[in-house]
Enzyme design. Structure first.
Site, PDB file in Angstrom:
ATOM      1  N   LYS A 285      15.621  28.287  75.035  1.00  0.00           N
ATOM      2  CA  LYS A 285      16.197  28.064  76.372  1.00  0.00           C
ATOM      3  C   LYS A 285      15.103  27.918  77.416  1.00  0.00           C
ATOM      4  O   LYS A 285      14.110  28.642  77.385  1.00  0.00           O
ATOM      5  CB  LYS A 285      17.093  29.235  76.751  1.00  0.00           C
ATOM      6  CG  LYS A 285      18.374  29.287  75.951  1.00  0.00           C
ATOM      7  CD  LYS A 285      19.227  30.455  76.395  1.00  0.00           C
ATOM      8  CE  LYS A 285      20.511  30.522  75.596  1.00  0.00           C
ATOM      9  NZ  LYS A 285      21.294  31.714  75.928  1.00  0.00           N
TER      10      LYS A 285
ATOM     11  N   HIS B 226      27.975  40.143  80.616  1.00  0.00           N
ATOM     12  CA  HIS B 226      26.891  41.066  80.256  1.00  0.00           C
ATOM     13  C   HIS B 226      27.221  42.480  80.760  1.00  0.00           C
ATOM     14  O   HIS B 226      27.050  43.460  80.043  1.00  0.00           O
ATOM     15  CB  HIS B 226      25.570  40.635  80.905  1.00  0.00           C
ATOM     16  CG  HIS B 226      24.980  39.359  80.365  1.00  0.00           C
ATOM     17  ND1 HIS B 226      24.642  38.301  81.169  1.00  0.00           N
ATOM     18  CD2 HIS B 226      24.658  38.984  79.099  1.00  0.00           C
ATOM     19  CE1 HIS B 226      24.121  37.329  80.427  1.00  0.00           C
ATOM     20  NE2 HIS B 226      24.135  37.711  79.165  1.00  0.00           N
TER      21      HIS B 226
ATOM     22  N   ARG C 148      31.436  36.830  71.394  1.00  0.00           N
ATOM     23  CA  ARG C 148      32.526  36.065  72.025  1.00  0.00           C
ATOM     24  C   ARG C 148      33.429  35.470  70.947  1.00  0.00           C
ATOM     25  O   ARG C 148      32.981  35.255  69.809  1.00  0.00           O
ATOM     26  CB  ARG C 148      31.922  34.969  72.916  1.00  0.00           C
ATOM     27  CG  ARG C 148      31.252  35.534  74.160  1.00  0.00           C
ATOM     28  CD  ARG C 148      30.535  34.473  74.957  1.00  0.00           C
ATOM     29  NE  ARG C 148      29.385  33.958  74.229  1.00  0.00           N
ATOM     30  CZ  ARG C 148      28.591  32.987  74.672  1.00  0.00           C
ATOM     31  NH1 ARG C 148      28.835  32.445  75.836  1.00  0.00           N
ATOM     32  NH2 ARG C 148      27.558  32.586  73.968  1.00  0.00           N
TER      33      ARG C 148
ATOM     34  N   SER D 272      26.021  32.363  81.241  1.00  0.00           N
ATOM     35  CA  SER D 272      24.978  32.134  82.251  1.00  0.00           C
ATOM     36  C   SER D 272      24.885  30.653  82.589  1.00  0.00           C
ATOM     37  O   SER D 272      24.704  30.282  83.751  1.00  0.00           O
ATOM     38  CB  SER D 272      23.627  32.648  81.742  1.00  0.00           C
ATOM     39  OG  SER D 272      23.716  34.011  81.453  1.00  0.00           O
TER      40      SER D 272
HETATM   41  N1  COA Z   1      30.603  37.780  77.683  1.00  0.00           N
HETATM   42  C1  COA Z   1      30.437  36.493  78.009  1.00  0.00           C
HETATM   43  N2  COA Z   1      29.277  35.821  77.805  1.00  0.00           N
HETATM   44  C2  COA Z   1      28.258  36.475  77.250  1.00  0.00           C
HETATM   45  C3  COA Z   1      28.352  37.815  76.904  1.00  0.00           C
HETATM   46  C4  COA Z   1      29.583  38.465  77.125  1.00  0.00           C
HETATM   47  N3  COA Z   1      29.780  39.727  76.797  1.00  0.00           N
HETATM   48  N4  COA Z   1      27.180  38.196  76.373  1.00  0.00           N
HETATM   49  C5  COA Z   1      26.367  37.121  76.403  1.00  0.00           C
HETATM   50  N5  COA Z   1      27.016  36.093  76.933  1.00  0.00           N
HETATM   51  C6  COA Z   1      26.504  34.735  77.097  1.00  0.00           C
HETATM   52  C7  COA Z   1      25.329  34.652  78.027  1.00  0.00           C
HETATM   53  O1  COA Z   1      25.715  34.445  79.346  1.00  0.00           O
HETATM   54  C8  COA Z   1      24.550  33.500  77.440  1.00  0.00           C
HETATM   55  O2  COA Z   1      25.056  32.286  77.940  1.00  0.00           O
HETATM   56  P1  COA Z   1      24.212  30.917  77.903  1.00  0.00           P
HETATM   57  O3  COA Z   1      24.090  30.500  76.473  1.00  0.00           O
HETATM   58  O4  COA Z   1      25.029  30.006  78.717  1.00  0.00           O
HETATM   59  O5  COA Z   1      22.857  31.204  78.494  1.00  0.00           O
HETATM   60  C9  COA Z   1      24.829  33.607  75.955  1.00  0.00           C
HETATM   61  O6  COA Z   1      26.025  34.345  75.843  1.00  0.00           O
HETATM   62  C10 COA Z   1      23.811  34.368  75.177  1.00  0.00           C
HETATM   63  O7  COA Z   1      22.813  34.869  76.028  1.00  0.00           O
HETATM   64  P2  COA Z   1      22.169  36.302  76.050  1.00  0.00           P
HETATM   65  O8  COA Z   1      23.024  37.292  75.350  1.00  0.00           O
HETATM   66  O9  COA Z   1      21.800  36.591  77.452  1.00  0.00           O
HETATM   67  O10 COA Z   1      20.869  36.139  75.248  1.00  0.00           O
HETATM   68  P3  COA Z   1      20.328  34.983  74.331  1.00  0.00           P
HETATM   69  O11 COA Z   1      21.235  34.735  73.179  1.00  0.00           O
HETATM   70  O12 COA Z   1      19.945  33.831  75.171  1.00  0.00           O
HETATM   71  O13 COA Z   1      18.986  35.647  73.845  1.00  0.00           O
HETATM   72  C11 COA Z   1      17.614  37.231  72.674  1.00  0.00           C
HETATM   73  C12 COA Z   1      18.989  36.684  72.932  1.00  0.00           C
HETATM   74  C13 COA Z   1      16.733  37.176  73.904  1.00  0.00           C
HETATM   75  C14 COA Z   1      17.821  38.662  72.301  1.00  0.00           C
HETATM   76  C15 COA Z   1      17.012  36.431  71.522  1.00  0.00           C
HETATM   77  O14 COA Z   1      16.753  35.120  71.873  1.00  0.00           O
HETATM   78  C16 COA Z   1      15.749  37.076  71.043  1.00  0.00           C
HETATM   79  O15 COA Z   1      15.833  37.953  70.255  1.00  0.00           O
HETATM   80  N6  COA Z   1      14.585  36.630  71.562  1.00  0.00           N
HETATM   81  C17 COA Z   1      13.315  37.207  71.170  1.00  0.00           C
HETATM   82  C18 COA Z   1      12.666  36.423  70.044  1.00  0.00           C
HETATM   83  C19 COA Z   1      13.144  36.928  68.705  1.00  0.00           C
HETATM   84  O16 COA Z   1      13.153  38.104  68.385  1.00  0.00           O
HETATM   85  N7  COA Z   1      13.534  35.955  67.876  1.00  0.00           N
HETATM   86  C20 COA Z   1      14.026  36.233  66.570  1.00  0.00           C
HETATM   87  C21 COA Z   1      15.483  36.607  66.640  1.00  0.00           C
HETATM   88  S1  COA Z   1      16.200  36.511  65.062  1.00  0.00           S
END
Ligand code: COA
Length: 161
Positions: free
Chosen positions: A41, A17, A90, A127
Site C-alpha cells: 500500500k 478499527h 470482515r 480506510s
Molecule cells: N472493520 C472494517 N474495516 C476494517 C476493519 C474492521 N474491523 N479492520 C480493518 N479494516 C480495513 C482497513 O480500513 C483497511 O482498509 P483498506 O484496505 O481500504 O486500507 C483494511 O481493512 C486492512 O487494513 P489494516 O487492518 O489497517 O492493515 P493492513 O492489512 O493494511 O496491514 C499489516 C496489516 C500492517 C499488519 C501487515 O501488512 C503487516 O504485517 N505488515 C508488516 C510486514 C509483514 O510482517 N509482512 C508479512 C506478513 S505475513
C-alpha cells in the site's frame, strides 16, 4: 490474556478499527496498537499523525498503547512480548489473506493470531473508502472515530495524492 497486539496500516483509523480496539482491549490487560507498513500500500497520512489520531480515538481506553513499528509483524509481536495478535475479519474477502498472514506469522515467530469478526455496522467501512469520500468532499464523520474527521480531511488534502 495479558497483552495483545493489534497491527495495521491505520491510514487513517476508522470506526471499524476502533470497534476491534474496544472489543480486544476488553479481553486483555494491555492492547498494543502498532502502526505498521503494508508494503503493498502507498502511505497517505504520515505515521506520527496516524498515531495521534488513534490516540485521540482511544482517549477513554487506558489499557491501549499506540506505537509505530517498521519491521515484520512477527518481530513486533516478539519485541512487545505479546500473547497473541488480533485481527478483524470482515464478511467478504478477508479470510484468504488473513489465513496466510496468520500462518506466516506463526512460522516466523510462533505467535498465534486471534480473529474478531467485524461488527455489522462497520463491515462496509475501510480506510480507502474514507480517503475516497474525503477526496470528493463527502462527509466522513460516520466512518471515523468521533472528533477525527476534520484532521483527517485536512491531512488528506495536504498529502495531495
Ligand atoms: N472493520 C472494517 N474495516 C476494517 C476493519 C474492521 N474491523 N479492520 C480493518 N479494516 C480495513 C482497513 O480500513 C483497511 O482498509 P483498506 O484496505 O481500504 O486500507 C483494511 O481493512 C486492512 O487494513 P489494516 O487492518 O489497517 O492493515 P493492513 O492489512 O493494511 O496491514 C499489516 C496489516 C500492517 C499488519 C501487515 O501488512 C503487516 O504485517 N505488515 C508488516 C510486514 C509483514 O510482517 N509482512 C508479512 C506478513 S505475513
Amino acid at each position: 490474556m495479558n497483552r495483545l497486539l493489534y497491527a495495521g496500516s491505520f491510514d487513517p483509523v476508522t470506526k471499524g478499527h476502533l470497534d476491534i480496539i474496544e472489543r480486544a482491549s476488553a479481553l486483555c490487560g494491555e492492547l498494543i496498537v502498532a502502526v505498521m507498513h503494508n508494503p503493498e500500500k502507498l502511505g497517505f497520512l504520515d505515521v506520527p499523525l496516524r498515531i495521534q489520531l488513534i490516540e485521540k480515538a482511544c482517549r477513554n481506553l487506558p489499557n491501549v498503547k499506540v506505537i509505530a513499528h517498521g519491521g515484520l509483524l512477527a518481530f513486533c509481536a516478539e519485541e512487545m512480548e505479546v500473547d497473541a495478535v488480533v485481527r478483524g475479519l470482515r464478511p467478504l474477502g478477508d479470510f484468504e489473506t488473513e489465513y496466510q498472514m496468520a500462518q506466516v506469522n506463526k512460522m516466523l515467530g510462533g505467535v498465534e493470531t486471534l480473529f474478531l469478526t467485524t461488527s455489522a455496522n462497520c463491515a462496509n467501512i475501510s480506510s480507502s473508502i474514507v480517503r475516497q469520500v474525503a477526496a470528493f468532499g463527502g462527509d466522513i464523520s460516520a466512518m471515523v472515530p468521533e472528533g477525527t474527521d476534520k484532521e483527517i480531511c485536512e491531512a488528506l488534502a495536504r498529502s495531495n495524492r
